[in-house]
Design a protein around this motif. Structure first.
Motif, PDB file in Angstrom:
ATOM      1  N   ARG A 190       3.486  10.036  -4.837  1.00  0.00           N
ATOM      2  CA  ARG A 190       3.741   8.672  -3.880  1.00  0.00           C
ATOM      3  C   ARG A 190       5.065   9.698  -2.753  1.00  0.00           C
ATOM      4  N   ILE A 191       3.337   9.874  -1.533  1.00  0.00           N
ATOM      5  CA  ILE A 191       4.479  10.129  -0.161  1.00  0.00           C
ATOM      6  C   ILE A 191       5.375   8.802   0.167  1.00  0.00           C
ATOM      7  N   PRO A 192       6.307   9.230   0.162  1.00  0.00           N
ATOM      8  CA  PRO A 192       7.462   8.321   1.013  1.00  0.00           C
ATOM      9  C   PRO A 192       7.648   8.144   2.322  1.00  0.00           C
ATOM     10  N   ASP A 193       7.156   6.271   2.565  1.00  0.00           N
ATOM     11  CA  ASP A 193       6.752   5.941   3.966  1.00  0.00           C
ATOM     12  C   ASP A 193       8.375   6.330   5.157  1.00  0.00           C
ATOM     13  N   GLU A 194       7.798   6.383   6.254  1.00  0.00           N
ATOM     14  CA  GLU A 194       8.141   7.054   7.520  1.00  0.00           C
ATOM     15  C   GLU A 194       8.219   5.690   8.265  1.00  0.00           C
ATOM     16  N   LYS A 215      -4.135   6.284   1.189  1.00  0.00           N
ATOM     17  CA  LYS A 215      -3.501   5.602   0.373  1.00  0.00           C
ATOM     18  C   LYS A 215      -4.589   4.543  -0.367  1.00  0.00           C
ATOM     19  N   THR A 255      -3.760   0.589  -2.902  1.00  0.00           N
ATOM     20  CA  THR A 255      -3.120  -0.732  -2.375  1.00  0.00           C
ATOM     21  C   THR A 255      -2.127  -0.981  -3.768  1.00  0.00           C
ATOM     22  N   MET A 279       0.449  -1.174  -0.509  1.00  0.00           N
ATOM     23  CA  MET A 279       0.037   0.118  -0.751  1.00  0.00           C
ATOM     24  C   MET A 279       1.099   1.492  -0.123  1.00  0.00           C
ATOM     25  N   ALA A 280       0.219   2.061  -0.770  1.00  0.00           N
ATOM     26  CA  ALA A 280       1.560   3.572  -0.731  1.00  0.00           C
ATOM     27  C   ALA A 280       0.346   5.189  -0.392  1.00  0.00           C
ATOM     28  N   SER A 281       0.761   5.179   0.304  1.00  0.00           N
ATOM     29  CA  SER A 281       0.671   6.546   0.381  1.00  0.00           C
ATOM     30  C   SER A 281       0.399   7.740  -0.932  1.00  0.00           C
TER      31      SER A 281
END
Length: 67
Positions: free
Chosen positions: A63-67, A37, A39, A1-3
């Motif tokens: 795409r917002i990078p995962d922290e 998010k 999928t 899943m990507a933000s």
């Protein structure tokens, strides 16, 4: 899943924003930013295709990078 962040060149009404229940709408003066998010790429393309079919111009997709 990507933000994801999707900015469109329209002030989407609450009714139109409701077409994307998994995305949060942030309204600007002349644009709306949808954040949330997705999928996979198929879901992202579905969102983008729906926006285009409504005649709404997409300005930015990030795409917002995962922290």
């Amino acid at each position: 899943m990507a933000s994801m962040l999707i900015q469109v060149d329209a002030d989407l009404s609450d009714e139109l924003s409701g077409a994307f229940p998994h995305l949060t709408a942030r309204h600007g003066a002349d644009s709306t930013t949808l954040i949330g998010k997705v999928t996979d790429q198929q879901e992202l393309l579905g969102v983008m295709n729906l926006l285009v079919s409504m005649g709404i111009e997409i300005l930015v997709v990030l795409r917002i990078p995962d922290e």
